[in-house]
Design a protein around this motif. Structure first.
Motif, PDB file in Angstrom:
ATOM      1  N   HIS A   1       0.004  13.033   4.962  1.00  0.00           N
ATOM      2  CA  HIS A   1      -1.385  12.984   4.514  1.00  0.00           C
ATOM      3  C   HIS A   1      -1.526  12.611   3.039  1.00  0.00           C
ATOM      4  O   HIS A   1      -2.642  12.562   2.520  1.00  0.00           O
ATOM      5  N   ASP A   2      -0.398  12.340   2.398  1.00  0.00           N
ATOM      6  CA  ASP A   2      -0.399  11.980   0.979  1.00  0.00           C
ATOM      7  C   ASP A   2       0.614  10.860   0.778  1.00  0.00           C
ATOM      8  O   ASP A   2       1.803  11.030   1.096  1.00  0.00           O
ATOM      9  N   ALA A   3       0.174   9.713   0.260  1.00  0.00           N
ATOM     10  CA  ALA A   3       1.048   8.551   0.105  1.00  0.00           C
ATOM     11  C   ALA A   3       2.235   8.834  -0.797  1.00  0.00           C
ATOM     12  O   ALA A   3       3.287   8.195  -0.674  1.00  0.00           O
ATOM     13  N   ARG A   4       2.098   9.805  -1.690  1.00  0.00           N
ATOM     14  CA  ARG A   4       3.199  10.136  -2.590  1.00  0.00           C
ATOM     15  C   ARG A   4       4.389  10.732  -1.848  1.00  0.00           C
ATOM     16  O   ARG A   4       5.529  10.697  -2.344  1.00  0.00           O
ATOM     17  N   ASP A   5       4.146  11.234  -0.641  1.00  0.00           N
ATOM     18  CA  ASP A   5       5.256  11.751   0.159  1.00  0.00           C
ATOM     19  C   ASP A   5       6.231  10.646   0.540  1.00  0.00           C
ATOM     20  O   ASP A   5       7.433  10.900   0.720  1.00  0.00           O
ATOM     21  N   TYR A   6       5.746   9.409   0.684  1.00  0.00           N
ATOM     22  CA  TYR A   6       6.647   8.302   1.000  1.00  0.00           C
ATOM     23  C   TYR A   6       7.554   7.983  -0.184  1.00  0.00           C
ATOM     24  O   TYR A   6       8.705   7.556   0.001  1.00  0.00           O
ATOM     25  N   VAL A   7       7.074   8.202  -1.381  1.00  0.00           N
ATOM     26  CA  VAL A   7       7.921   8.031  -2.563  1.00  0.00           C
ATOM     27  C   VAL A   7       8.996   9.111  -2.566  1.00  0.00           C
ATOM     28  O   VAL A   7      10.178   8.836  -2.816  1.00  0.00           O
TER      29      VAL A   7
ATOM     30  N   PRO B   1      20.379 -12.274   1.570  1.00  0.00           N
ATOM     31  CA  PRO B   1      20.345 -10.901   2.073  1.00  0.00           C
ATOM     32  C   PRO B   1      20.081  -9.885   0.963  1.00  0.00           C
ATOM     33  O   PRO B   1      20.707  -9.912  -0.099  1.00  0.00           O
ATOM     34  N   LEU B   2      19.153  -8.989   1.236  1.00  0.00           N
ATOM     35  CA  LEU B   2      18.746  -7.963   0.281  1.00  0.00           C
ATOM     36  C   LEU B   2      18.700  -6.617   0.992  1.00  0.00           C
ATOM     37  O   LEU B   2      18.730  -6.551   2.226  1.00  0.00           O
ATOM     38  N   ARG B   3      18.612  -5.553   0.213  1.00  0.00           N
ATOM     39  CA  ARG B   3      18.429  -4.232   0.798  1.00  0.00           C
ATOM     40  C   ARG B   3      17.395  -3.462  -0.018  1.00  0.00           C
ATOM     41  O   ARG B   3      17.222  -3.700  -1.219  1.00  0.00           O
ATOM     42  N   ALA B   4      16.696  -2.548   0.635  1.00  0.00           N
ATOM     43  CA  ALA B   4      15.677  -1.735  -0.030  1.00  0.00           C
ATOM     44  C   ALA B   4      16.311  -0.454  -0.538  1.00  0.00           C
ATOM     45  O   ALA B   4      16.909   0.304   0.231  1.00  0.00           O
ATOM     46  N   ARG B   5      16.183  -0.238  -1.853  1.00  0.00           N
ATOM     47  CA  ARG B   5      16.689   0.974  -2.479  1.00  0.00           C
ATOM     48  C   ARG B   5      15.707   1.381  -3.573  1.00  0.00           C
ATOM     49  O   ARG B   5      15.363   0.579  -4.431  1.00  0.00           O
ATOM     50  N   ARG B   6      15.248   2.639  -3.522  1.00  0.00           N
ATOM     51  CA  ARG B   6      14.330   3.160  -4.547  1.00  0.00           C
ATOM     52  C   ARG B   6      13.057   2.313  -4.635  1.00  0.00           C
ATOM     53  O   ARG B   6      12.559   2.031  -5.706  1.00  0.00           O
ATOM     54  N   LEU B   7      12.563   1.881  -3.454  1.00  0.00           N
ATOM     55  CA  LEU B   7      11.352   1.059  -3.343  1.00  0.00           C
ATOM     56  C   LEU B   7      11.489  -0.238  -4.153  1.00  0.00           C
ATOM     57  O   LEU B   7      10.526  -0.733  -4.721  1.00  0.00           O
TER      58      LEU B   7
ATOM     59  N   GLY C   1       0.809  -1.204   0.000  1.00  0.00           N
ATOM     60  CA  GLY C   1       0.000   0.000   0.000  1.00  0.00           C
ATOM     61  C   GLY C   1       0.848   1.261   0.000  1.00  0.00           C
ATOM     62  O   GLY C   1       2.064   1.242  -0.199  1.00  0.00           O
ATOM     63  N   ARG C   2       0.213   2.361   0.214  1.00  0.00           N
ATOM     64  CA  ARG C   2       0.849   3.681   0.341  1.00  0.00           C
ATOM     65  C   ARG C   2       1.818   3.965  -0.814  1.00  0.00           C
ATOM     66  O   ARG C   2       1.435   3.999  -1.980  1.00  0.00           O
ATOM     67  N   GLY C   3       3.108   4.162  -0.511  1.00  0.00           N
ATOM     68  CA  GLY C   3       4.057   4.548  -1.541  1.00  0.00           C
ATOM     69  C   GLY C   3       4.239   3.510  -2.629  1.00  0.00           C
ATOM     70  O   GLY C   3       4.426   3.856  -3.800  1.00  0.00           O
ATOM     71  N   ILE C   4       4.183   2.227  -2.278  1.00  0.00           N
ATOM     72  CA  ILE C   4       4.335   1.177  -3.293  1.00  0.00           C
ATOM     73  C   ILE C   4       3.176   1.252  -4.281  1.00  0.00           C
ATOM     74  O   ILE C   4       3.364   1.211  -5.497  1.00  0.00           O
ATOM     75  N   ASP C   5       1.966   1.376  -3.785  1.00  0.00           N
ATOM     76  CA  ASP C   5       0.792   1.489  -4.653  1.00  0.00           C
ATOM     77  C   ASP C   5       0.913   2.684  -5.594  1.00  0.00           C
ATOM     78  O   ASP C   5       0.496   2.624  -6.758  1.00  0.00           O
ATOM     79  N   GLN C   6       1.517   3.760  -5.103  1.00  0.00           N
ATOM     80  CA  GLN C   6       1.577   5.000  -5.899  1.00  0.00           C
ATOM     81  C   GLN C   6       2.544   4.920  -7.079  1.00  0.00           C
ATOM     82  O   GLN C   6       2.410   5.684  -8.030  1.00  0.00           O
TER      83      GLN C   6
END
Length: 363
Positions: free
Chosen positions: A34-40, A315-321, A13-18
């Motif tokens: 208040h806006d999911a795009r802020d997480y992006v 092992p993995l890492r999160a980068r740029r969603l 959800g949230r940023g991933i969905d966007q």
């Protein structure tokens, strides 16, 4: 041998969905955002540009080949799949994935999605029904939530190479699941009020009702807090009771980082798999746990008796969603941390022919 790919929380959800092809309403009801795009934008500020209208495989990145190598994949889907519903009152965070973006989930080819968690009802009972309908239409099996109590407790069954894998999923209040979310006469989750021997016996009865000779059983539990390595005495006793009651694997999740590993009577207990996919990049406060580092757990079980023959962790890492392979330094940190926190439970993590639990960088 039967190989299982086990992952922790998948929050689409949230940023991933966007960033996917059909972003839903970005409105949020959080204290500060208040806006999911802020997480992006937070992720981009830390690690660089994130594509919009991204390929459905984008969030999985380098994890996909490892997931697909396994015979059976079990994940915890911590997101409602709906375009509607009202945000649940009293909750600070709400996750929903637009149904048109469900191809992001199907890209990983999960065989079972556990839904017994503290976000699947973020948009109400109707949204849970939407979620169940969407997953069913996509050909995905679910466990841990349903239209009523009987459905929520009904195990998912996967056949692979002549072996059936039975998955029972349930959630505990320690993970933040409200008691009123328990499935009864209406939609809800398979809810376990406390990790007691009596509750373990009830889960054993669920297993016994469907188990056939030769079946392998996974109990998927959403339990424990978001942060910290400590395993409570009651949690450990509960996990042991589940193994003694017929489970071959205890697949724990809820924490935002990996927790200890134990092998009880030859069978695997993952006290917490950590997050797999989320939009947390750029959010500080718990850096000592390295929540940006993720794991895919690849377990090989002996089909004759369900015992663990090997556990390999990628092992993995999160980068740029997106998930990408961890660096050498990150791999070393994860391996050393897992070895340290699992040692009190009789498990050593690393290289060597005498190790059952292996870390990817050491193979």
């Amino acid at each position: 041998m039967v190989s299982l790919a086990l992952g922790g929380d998948v929050m689409l959800g949230r940023g991933i969905d966007q960033i996917l092809g059909h972003p839903g309403d970005p409105a949020l009801w959080e204290t500060y955002v208040h806006d999911a795009r802020d997480y992006v934008r937070l992720a981009e500020a830390v690690n660089g540009p994130v594509p919009r209208r991204a390929d459905p495989r984008w969030p999985w990145g380098d994890a996909l080949p490892h997931l697909r190598d396994a015979d059976v994949r079990v994940l915890n889907l911590e997101t409602a799949v709906t375009a509607g519903g009202a945000p649940a009152a009293g909750k600070g965070i709400h996750y929903r994935l637009h149904p048109a973006n469900l191809t992001c989930l199907t890209a990983a080819r999960p065989d079972v999605c556990s839904l017994a968690n503290n976000h699947v009802l973020d948009f109400g009972a109707g949204a849970l029904v939407d979620t169940l309908d969407a997953l069913r239409a996509a050909g995905l099996r679910t466990a841990g939530a349903g239209a009523d109590g009987a459905a929520a407790w009904r195990p998912a069954v996967v056949a692979s190479g002549g072996v059936r894998i039975v998955v029972v999923a349930a959630g505990l209040p320690s993970s933040g699941i409200p008691a009123e979310w328990a499935a009864a006469d209406g939609p809800g989750v398979a809810y376990v009020p406390e990790p007691s021997d009596a509750r373990a016996r009830r889960i054993a009865a669920v297993i016994d009702a469907v188990r056939r000779p030769g079946d392998l059983v996974v109990v998927s539990l959403h339990w424990g807090g978001n942060w910290g390595y400590r395993v409570g005495r009651d949690e450990r006793r509960f996990a042991h009771a589940l193994i003694d009651g017929g489970a071959d694997v205890v697949h724990g999740h809820s924490s935002h980082h990996p927790r200890p590993i134990e092998i009880h009577h030859g069978r695997l207990i993952l006290y917490g798999c950590g997050d797999l996919i989320n939009d947390y990049e750029g959010i500080g406060g718990h850096e000592r746990f390295r929540p940006d580092l993720r794991l895919v757990y690849l377990a090989r079980l002996d089909p004759a008796d369900g015992t663990l023959t090997r556990l390999r962790m990628v092992p993995l890492r999160a980068r740029r969603l997106r998930l990408e392979h961890a660096t050498t330094a990150e791999r070393d940190w994860l391996r050393d941390t897992l070895d340290e926190i699992s040692r009190p439970y009789g498990v050593r993590v690393g290289a060597g022919v005498d190790r059952v639990v292996l870390f990817d960088s050491d193979i």
